[in-house]
Write a protein that holds these residues in place. Structure first.
Motif, PDB file in Angstrom:
ATOM      1  N   MET A   1      -5.713   1.519   1.763  1.00  0.00           N
ATOM      2  CA  MET A   1      -5.326   2.217   2.977  1.00  0.00           C
ATOM      3  C   MET A   1      -5.705   3.678   2.803  1.00  0.00           C
ATOM      4  O   MET A   1      -5.377   4.302   1.790  1.00  0.00           O
ATOM      5  CB  MET A   1      -3.818   2.088   3.215  1.00  0.00           C
ATOM      6  CG  MET A   1      -3.378   2.495   4.594  1.00  0.00           C
ATOM      7  SD  MET A   1      -3.930   1.349   5.885  1.00  0.00           S
ATOM      8  CE  MET A   1      -2.831  -0.043   5.603  1.00  0.00           C
ATOM      9  N   LEU A   2      -6.419   4.239   3.780  1.00  0.00           N
ATOM     10  CA  LEU A   2      -6.850   5.629   3.709  1.00  0.00           C
ATOM     11  C   LEU A   2      -6.000   6.488   4.632  1.00  0.00           C
ATOM     12  O   LEU A   2      -5.654   6.079   5.742  1.00  0.00           O
ATOM     13  CB  LEU A   2      -8.323   5.764   4.115  1.00  0.00           C
ATOM     14  CG  LEU A   2      -9.362   4.962   3.323  1.00  0.00           C
ATOM     15  CD1 LEU A   2     -10.771   5.378   3.743  1.00  0.00           C
ATOM     16  CD2 LEU A   2      -9.178   5.129   1.826  1.00  0.00           C
ATOM     17  N   ALA A   3      -5.668   7.678   4.142  1.00  0.00           N
ATOM     18  CA  ALA A   3      -5.040   8.697   4.991  1.00  0.00           C
ATOM     19  C   ALA A   3      -6.159   9.527   5.597  1.00  0.00           C
ATOM     20  O   ALA A   3      -7.105   9.930   4.906  1.00  0.00           O
ATOM     21  CB  ALA A   3      -4.098   9.567   4.164  1.00  0.00           C
ATOM     22  N   LEU A   4      -6.070   9.796   6.889  1.00  0.00           N
ATOM     23  CA  LEU A   4      -7.200  10.356   7.622  1.00  0.00           C
ATOM     24  C   LEU A   4      -6.828  11.633   8.359  1.00  0.00           C
ATOM     25  O   LEU A   4      -5.698  11.795   8.836  1.00  0.00           O
ATOM     26  CB  LEU A   4      -7.725   9.328   8.632  1.00  0.00           C
ATOM     27  CG  LEU A   4      -8.115   7.961   8.075  1.00  0.00           C
ATOM     28  CD1 LEU A   4      -8.282   6.949   9.197  1.00  0.00           C
ATOM     29  CD2 LEU A   4      -9.404   8.067   7.258  1.00  0.00           C
TER      30      LEU A   4
ATOM     31  N   HIS B   1      -7.799   9.078  -2.126  1.00  0.00           N
ATOM     32  CA  HIS B   1      -9.085   8.418  -1.896  1.00  0.00           C
ATOM     33  C   HIS B   1     -10.103   9.328  -1.194  1.00  0.00           C
ATOM     34  O   HIS B   1     -11.119   8.845  -0.689  1.00  0.00           O
ATOM     35  CB  HIS B   1      -8.878   7.152  -1.064  1.00  0.00           C
ATOM     36  CG  HIS B   1      -7.970   6.151  -1.714  1.00  0.00           C
ATOM     37  ND1 HIS B   1      -8.179   5.678  -2.988  1.00  0.00           N
ATOM     38  CD2 HIS B   1      -6.833   5.547  -1.268  1.00  0.00           C
ATOM     39  CE1 HIS B   1      -7.222   4.813  -3.300  1.00  0.00           C
ATOM     40  NE2 HIS B   1      -6.395   4.724  -2.275  1.00  0.00           N
ATOM     41  N   ALA B   2      -9.856  10.612  -1.166  1.00  0.00           N
ATOM     42  CA  ALA B   2     -10.782  11.534  -0.497  1.00  0.00           C
ATOM     43  C   ALA B   2     -12.110  11.580  -1.248  1.00  0.00           C
ATOM     44  O   ALA B   2     -12.141  11.820  -2.465  1.00  0.00           O
ATOM     45  CB  ALA B   2     -10.164  12.921  -0.429  1.00  0.00           C
TER      46      ALA B   2
ATOM     47  N   TYR C   1      -7.281   0.887   7.271  1.00  0.00           N
ATOM     48  CA  TYR C   1      -7.568   0.007   6.141  1.00  0.00           C
ATOM     49  C   TYR C   1      -9.065  -0.036   5.899  1.00  0.00           C
ATOM     50  O   TYR C   1      -9.854  -0.284   6.812  1.00  0.00           O
ATOM     51  CB  TYR C   1      -7.047  -1.400   6.412  1.00  0.00           C
ATOM     52  CG  TYR C   1      -7.355  -2.378   5.302  1.00  0.00           C
ATOM     53  CD1 TYR C   1      -6.712  -2.289   4.073  1.00  0.00           C
ATOM     54  CD2 TYR C   1      -8.302  -3.392   5.486  1.00  0.00           C
ATOM     55  CE1 TYR C   1      -6.990  -3.188   3.047  1.00  0.00           C
ATOM     56  CE2 TYR C   1      -8.581  -4.304   4.474  1.00  0.00           C
ATOM     57  CZ  TYR C   1      -7.929  -4.195   3.249  1.00  0.00           C
ATOM     58  OH  TYR C   1      -8.215  -5.079   2.234  1.00  0.00           O
ATOM     59  N   GLU C   2      -9.455   0.191   4.641  1.00  0.00           N
ATOM     60  CA  GLU C   2     -10.870   0.144   4.251  1.00  0.00           C
ATOM     61  C   GLU C   2     -11.079  -1.124   3.427  1.00  0.00           C
ATOM     62  O   GLU C   2     -10.673  -1.193   2.258  1.00  0.00           O
ATOM     63  CB  GLU C   2     -11.220   1.396   3.441  1.00  0.00           C
ATOM     64  CG  GLU C   2     -12.698   1.750   3.499  1.00  0.00           C
ATOM     65  CD  GLU C   2     -13.545   0.857   2.605  1.00  0.00           C
ATOM     66  OE1 GLU C   2     -14.130  -0.124   3.133  1.00  0.00           O
ATOM     67  OE2 GLU C   2     -13.610   1.144   1.407  1.00  0.00           O
ATOM     68  N   PRO C   3     -11.686  -2.164   4.012  1.00  0.00           N
ATOM     69  CA  PRO C   3     -11.723  -3.471   3.353  1.00  0.00           C
ATOM     70  C   PRO C   3     -12.558  -3.528   2.085  1.00  0.00           C
ATOM     71  O   PRO C   3     -12.247  -4.309   1.183  1.00  0.00           O
ATOM     72  CB  PRO C   3     -12.292  -4.392   4.438  1.00  0.00           C
ATOM     73  CG  PRO C   3     -13.022  -3.492   5.384  1.00  0.00           C
ATOM     74  CD  PRO C   3     -12.274  -2.199   5.359  1.00  0.00           C
TER      75      PRO C   3
ATOM     76  N   PHE D   1       0.845  -1.185   0.000  1.00  0.00           N
ATOM     77  CA  PHE D   1       0.000   0.000   0.000  1.00  0.00           C
ATOM     78  C   PHE D   1       0.889   1.246   0.000  1.00  0.00           C
ATOM     79  O   PHE D   1       2.087   1.179   0.272  1.00  0.00           O
ATOM     80  CB  PHE D   1      -0.905   0.011   1.235  1.00  0.00           C
ATOM     81  CG  PHE D   1      -1.840  -1.158   1.317  1.00  0.00           C
ATOM     82  CD1 PHE D   1      -3.100  -1.093   0.750  1.00  0.00           C
ATOM     83  CD2 PHE D   1      -1.465  -2.333   1.957  1.00  0.00           C
ATOM     84  CE1 PHE D   1      -3.971  -2.172   0.828  1.00  0.00           C
ATOM     85  CE2 PHE D   1      -2.318  -3.419   2.044  1.00  0.00           C
ATOM     86  CZ  PHE D   1      -3.576  -3.338   1.469  1.00  0.00           C
ATOM     87  N   SER D   2       0.284   2.366  -0.313  1.00  0.00           N
ATOM     88  CA  SER D   2       0.988   3.640  -0.199  1.00  0.00           C
ATOM     89  C   SER D   2       0.062   4.651   0.446  1.00  0.00           C
ATOM     90  O   SER D   2      -1.172   4.545   0.342  1.00  0.00           O
ATOM     91  CB  SER D   2       1.461   4.142  -1.566  1.00  0.00           C
ATOM     92  OG  SER D   2       0.366   4.371  -2.433  1.00  0.00           O
ATOM     93  N   CYS D   3       0.651   5.599   1.130  1.00  0.00           N
ATOM     94  CA  CYS D   3      -0.136   6.644   1.782  1.00  0.00           C
ATOM     95  C   CYS D   3      -0.798   7.513   0.722  1.00  0.00           C
ATOM     96  O   CYS D   3      -0.102   8.089  -0.131  1.00  0.00           O
ATOM     97  CB  CYS D   3       0.772   7.483   2.682  1.00  0.00           C
ATOM     98  SG  CYS D   3      -0.059   8.940   3.383  1.00  0.00           S
TER      99      CYS D   3
END
Length: 361
Positions: free
Chosen positions: A36-39, A53-54, A29-31, A4-6
């Motif tokens: 992988m989501l940055a939050l 992924h915003a 992690y969003e299955p 994964f990457s940020c």
């Protein structure tokens, strides 16, 4: 397991990460999206994703995040809750004991890796609330009804795993005392859930005859078969027909062991593909140990022959690398043609290609 990457800064991150070391964004992690989501914190006390992924959707961590035991996300509407993996937990250890927390965290890491593969293969998942024989986990450190000893096993969807198996030294002691070449926490999860999927995909799926043609007659007495196995040892020629000595004990165990190995193989090949592995030994003049892992192992279009050929090369390379470090072989098994045929049955089963009994098609 993919890399994964940020989404905020493109730094490489891993499946268990909760923080990007470069940009300091929280990670989860969003299955559903396998991402992988940055939050960043939102005004309502939850989180909102940023970067690639915003989408403006609110998120919360699984409730087990507060114990350092899960980094999976759930939709932010409502009051939180458990993620797709943790909703199957029925009993967790007494978290008032600090030693239990660290062991349980290891259990959850292994369980989430199991669920990664289950979700990638789109296998059915049903909780105990949804079905009396749905999938549920009990992680026990003490069983007063059996003198304190916890037996790892499966019973109609209920999977019990002894917390002691998360203790590396204790697990190695048990492996040695039982003469096993391989014993891991993740291996326990993959084996025991194989029993549950036998119930759902074979017994309830109308594929008993097809399965018995490959693994043998499961109607033979299970308890007596195990007694014979432990009293007399495995069958003399088990290496020719079974992936492990324990698989020779009974067709149910043969299925569960083969299922577990299918998961070992697919997840490791997925990792090899993510890292761009190419196995091309200079001394392999006949290309028997040469492979380029450039295919999606989870695709129904991938053949078992392709999987087996690539796994032969990759597992040989992994074993050779470990020997160079003075470490045991990570895959101390030999896949004979009958075993590969059994793995092929699992491959077809998880992709819905094993016909139901009586179905000529």
């Amino acid at each position: 397991m993919k890399l994964f990457s940020c989404p905020a800064c493109d730094q490489v991150v891993f499946f268990e990460n909760v923080l990007c070391e470069r940009c300091n964004h929280a990670l989860g992690y969003e299955p559903e999206a396998n991402a992988m989501l940055a939050l960043e914190p939102s005004d309502n006390g939850g989180w909102v994703s940023v970067g690639r992924h915003a989408d403006g959707r609110p998120w919360r961590y699984c409730e087990n995040y507060t114990h350092g035991a899960c980094n999976w996300l759930v939709p932010g509407e409502g009051e939180g809750g458990f993620c797709l993996a943790c909703r199957h937990n029925l009993v967790v250890p007494n978290l008032g004991e600090a030693s239990n927390v660290a062991l349980w965290q290891k259990m959850e890491i292994a369980k989430r890796r199991l669920f990664y593969t289950l979700l990638r293969l789109k296998l059915p998942l049903v909780t105990r609330d949804e079905d009396p024989e749905g999938l549920g986990f009990e992680f026990l450190s003490h069983d007063p009804e059996n003198g304190g000893h916890v037996m790892t096993g499966h019973d109609n969807g209920l999977i019990t795993i002894a917390l002691a198996e998360a203790d590396d030294a204790e697990r190695e002691r048990r492996r040695t005392s039982m003469g096993e070449p391989y014993r891991t926490l993740l291996g326990h999860f993959r084996h025991e859930i194989g029993h549950w999927y036998w119930d759902r995909l074979v017994r309830d799926g109308g594929r008993l005859s097809a399965c018995r043609a490959v693994f043998g007659d499961d109607s033979q007495d299970y308890g007596e078969a195990l007694k014979r196995h432990y009293a007399n040892g495995p069958k003399p020629d088990w290496q020719l027909h079974f992936v492990s000595s324990y698989a020779a004990a009974h067709p149910w165990e043969d299925f569960a062991e083969t299922w577990a190995h299918y998961f070992h193989i697919t997840d490791t090949l997925d990792t090899g593909r993510a890292w761009g592995f190419v196995v091309n030994p200079r001394e392999d003049h006949e290309d028997l140990l040469t492979a380029m892992i450039n295919f999606d192992v989870y695709s129904p279009n991938t053949t078992m022959a392709n999987i087996a050929e690539s796994w032969l090369a990759l597992s040989a390379a992994l074993n050779a690398l470990n020997r160079s470090m003075g470490a045991p072989d990570p895959y101390p098994f030999v896949l004979t043609e009958p075993v590969i045929q059994k793995l092929g049955f699992i491959h077809d089963l998880v992709h819905g290609r094993v016909p139901q009994d009586g179905d000529a098609g």
